[in-house]
Enzyme design. Structure first.
Site, short mmCIF file in Angstrom:
data_model
loop_
_atom_site.label_atom_id
_atom_site.label_comp_id
_atom_site.label_asym_id
_atom_site.label_seq_id
_atom_site.Cartn_x
_atom_site.Cartn_y
_atom_site.Cartn_z
N GLU A 101 -0.85 6.63 0.74
CA GLU A 101 0.82 5.93 0.22
C GLU A 101 0.32 5.25 -0.94
OE1 GLU A 101 1.29 3.40 3.70
OE2 GLU A 101 -0.12 2.03 3.08
N CYS A 114 1.18 0.39 -6.89
CA CYS A 114 -0.24 0.24 -5.80
C CYS A 114 -0.61 1.47 -5.62
CB CYS A 114 0.28 -0.83 -4.75
SG CYS A 114 -1.28 -0.97 -3.63
N CYS A 121 -10.49 4.23 5.03
CA CYS A 121 -11.53 3.63 4.36
C CYS A 121 -12.83 3.59 5.27
CB CYS A 121 -11.08 2.30 4.02
SG CYS A 121 -12.51 1.35 3.12
N CYS A 125 -12.91 -3.93 7.30
CA CYS A 125 -12.71 -5.43 7.30
C CYS A 125 -11.69 -5.63 8.37
CB CYS A 125 -12.19 -5.49 5.85
SG CYS A 125 -13.00 -5.18 4.49
N CYS A 128 -7.93 -5.61 8.36
CA CYS A 128 -7.08 -4.57 7.37
C CYS A 128 -7.19 -3.46 8.34
CB CYS A 128 -8.14 -4.08 6.34
SG CYS A 128 -7.47 -2.84 5.52
N GLY A 176 -8.14 2.46 0.76
CA GLY A 176 -9.52 2.97 0.41
C GLY A 176 -10.10 1.74 -0.39
N GLU A 177 -11.42 2.12 -0.57
CA GLU A 177 -12.32 1.25 -1.51
C GLU A 177 -12.45 2.09 -2.68
OE1 GLU A 177 -13.73 -1.48 -1.90
OE2 GLU A 177 -14.21 -0.74 -3.66
N SER A 208 -9.28 -3.54 -7.30
CA SER A 208 -9.80 -4.37 -6.56
C SER A 208 -10.84 -3.70 -5.46
CB SER A 208 -8.52 -4.46 -5.40
OG SER A 208 -8.81 -5.45 -4.11
N SER A 230 -12.17 -8.91 -3.37
CA SER A 230 -11.55 -9.31 -2.11
C SER A 230 -12.49 -10.22 -1.25
CB SER A 230 -11.32 -7.96 -1.04
OG SER A 230 -10.32 -7.31 -1.66
N LEU A 231 -12.51 -11.57 -1.72
CA LEU A 231 -13.39 -12.65 -1.15
C LEU A 231 -13.22 -12.97 0.02
CD1 LEU A 231 -15.88 -13.96 -2.21
CD2 LEU A 231 -14.21 -15.85 -3.22
N HIS A 232 -11.91 -13.68 0.47
CA HIS A 232 -11.59 -14.00 1.81
C HIS A 232 -12.41 -15.09 2.66
CE1 HIS A 232 -8.99 -10.60 1.15
NE2 HIS A 232 -9.82 -9.69 1.42
N ASN A 307 -1.06 -9.91 7.03
CA ASN A 307 0.00 -8.95 7.41
C ASN A 307 -0.23 -8.69 8.58
OD1 ASN A 307 2.47 -7.18 6.95
ND2 ASN A 307 2.07 -7.11 4.79
#
Ligand code: SAH
Ligand code: SF4
Length: 391
Positions: A101, A114, A121, A125, A128, A176-177, A208, A230-232, A307
């Site tokens: 998408e 985006c 992926c 994570c 995700c 995806g990465e 990202s 993407s630290l988180h 989300n």
């Protein structure tokens, strides 16, 4: 490639995703002089031609020879959802039945597309939904740059505007990465940046990554686009759980790669993405540790409200908690907006639309998740579309 009369004729390849070298080699093989590649490039990436017949600077004979060997096909759109806030989202269906998408989020004076880099992926994570999808493959350069081209088709933004434009920015933050598909992503972004084509400056492109440390320097040296990480989490203990690639490349190595990133300075700060997970990573102590951790890196934060998706083990932090977290970072001198959700009515968030269509096909045919046929998807998303339009 000409098929023999009795063989079924294979689908013609699309020129979308061909870079300057590919076009030069292709046209040379057709016996054309060197400058033709530049003309064809102009038609494809500056004018957005969808038909060889429109390429009026080429001889008719060449146009028809191109048309018998190639197409200008973009990825097929299984559904296009239009939000009441002008966001748009496309569910793409590729030749092999796979889906991904693309989302466009307009803002006052610009707008970011985006884009996805993979179907699914390989990383998992914990928060995700894309990471729960079983099917993974890399998108080709054509399938990546094709996302941008079909968005431009949708908004009618061809030829490339010389000044203001709606589709001004790219963020590689879809499915995806991107650094696990480096070559194709790099090729697509080089096409996007070429000033004689789509012409989106490297300053308006953000890639990202979840932290593929060995490739971060290359991104800076070869592409010099903006970097988002993407630290988180602020400890390896927690990040190992939330972002499992951390077990391979822990926080200290990741931050060192950020310090060494050649394309970062005060004008092009690194963005640290931080998903707000209730009771997990959202305490004032976490915020203070975060500020200490990134000291010395030209950076800002992007606080992303979690989300939720069905079956997720997390909840989004409360508004007040997120505001307090942001305030601590602000007081330490960092920009740290809490990203406002956009396009809620079309589920314009990571992985959601494709996940919805996969769920629908799963419940109907539990064993056949792989080749999700267009029908199932279209049926599912059509009903979403109606909901979006009546909202
Ligand atoms: N794979 C890359 C880029 C795609 S994800 C990466 O991980 O950076 C883009 C951003 O959305 C990442 O920061 C990711 O962690 C975040 N994200 C993924 N799932 C999310 C969810 N359910 N809620 C909020 N943010 C999410
Ligand atoms: Fe993959 Fe990024 Fe999702 Fe992690 S957050 S699973 S790296 S898409």
């Amino acid at each position: 490639p000409a098929a023999s009369d009795d063989a079924p004729s294979p689908a013609l390849p699309s020129l979308i995703g061909f870079d300057r070298d590919d076009l030069a080699a292709t046209l040379a093989a057709m016996g054309e002089p060197g400058f033709r590649a530049r003309q064809v490039w102009h038609w494809i990436y500056h004018r957005g031609a969808t038909d060889f017949a429109a390429m009026t600077t080429l001889a008719k004979d060449l146009r028809s020879r191109l048309a018998t060997a190639f197409t200008l096909q973009r990825p097929r759109v299984a559904s296009e959802l239009r939000s009441s806030d002008r966001s748009r989202k496309w569910l793409l269906a590729f030749e092999d039945g796979n889906q991904a998408e693309t989302v466009f989020i307009p803002e006052e004076d610009r707008g970011a597309l985006c884009m996805s880099s993979q179907v699914g992926c390989t990383l998992t994570c914990a928060f995700c939904h894309t990471g729960t999808q079983r099917l993974v493959r890399n998108l080709s350069a054509g399938e990546i740059i094709g996302q941008l081209m079909l968005a431009r088709d949708s908004y009618g933004e061809w030829p490339t505007p010389s000044g203001e434009r709606l589709l001004s920015n790219i963020v590689m933050m879809g499915m995806g990465e991107p650094l696990y598909n480096y070559d194709n992503v790099a090729k697509a972004l080089r096409i996007a940046m070429d000033p004689e084509g789509i012409a989106i400056s490297r300053r308006r492109i953000t890639l990202s990554t979840s932290g593929v440390v060995p490739l971060i320097r290359r991104v800076g040296e070869e592409l010099a686009v903006k970097l988002a990480i993407s630290l988180h989490a602020v400890t390896d203990e927690l990040r190992d759980e939330l972002v499992p690639i951390n077990r391979k490349y822990p926080i200290a190595e990741l931050l060192q790669a950020c310090r060494d990133y050649p394309a970062a300075d005060n004008a092009r700060r690194i963005t640290f993405e931080y998903v707000m997970l209730k009771g997990i990573n959202d305490s004032p102590a976490d915020a203070r540790a975060l500020a200490r951790l990134v000291a010395g890196i030209p950076c800002k934060f992007n606080l992303i409200p979690f989300n939720p998706w069905p079956g997720a083990a997390f909840a989004c932090s409360d508004e007040a908690t997120m505001a307090a977290f942001a305030a601590i970072l602000n007081n330490a001198g960092y920009t740290a907006p809490v990203r406002t959700p956009r396009g809620r009515d079309i589920m314009a968030a990571c992985g959601q639309l494709r996940s919805a269509s996969l769920r629908a096909s799963r419940s109907r045919r539990p064993l056949d998740v792989a080749g999700v046929p267009g029908q199932t998807t279209a049926g599912e998303t059509r009903s979403e579309n109606t909901a979006a339009e009546s909202a």
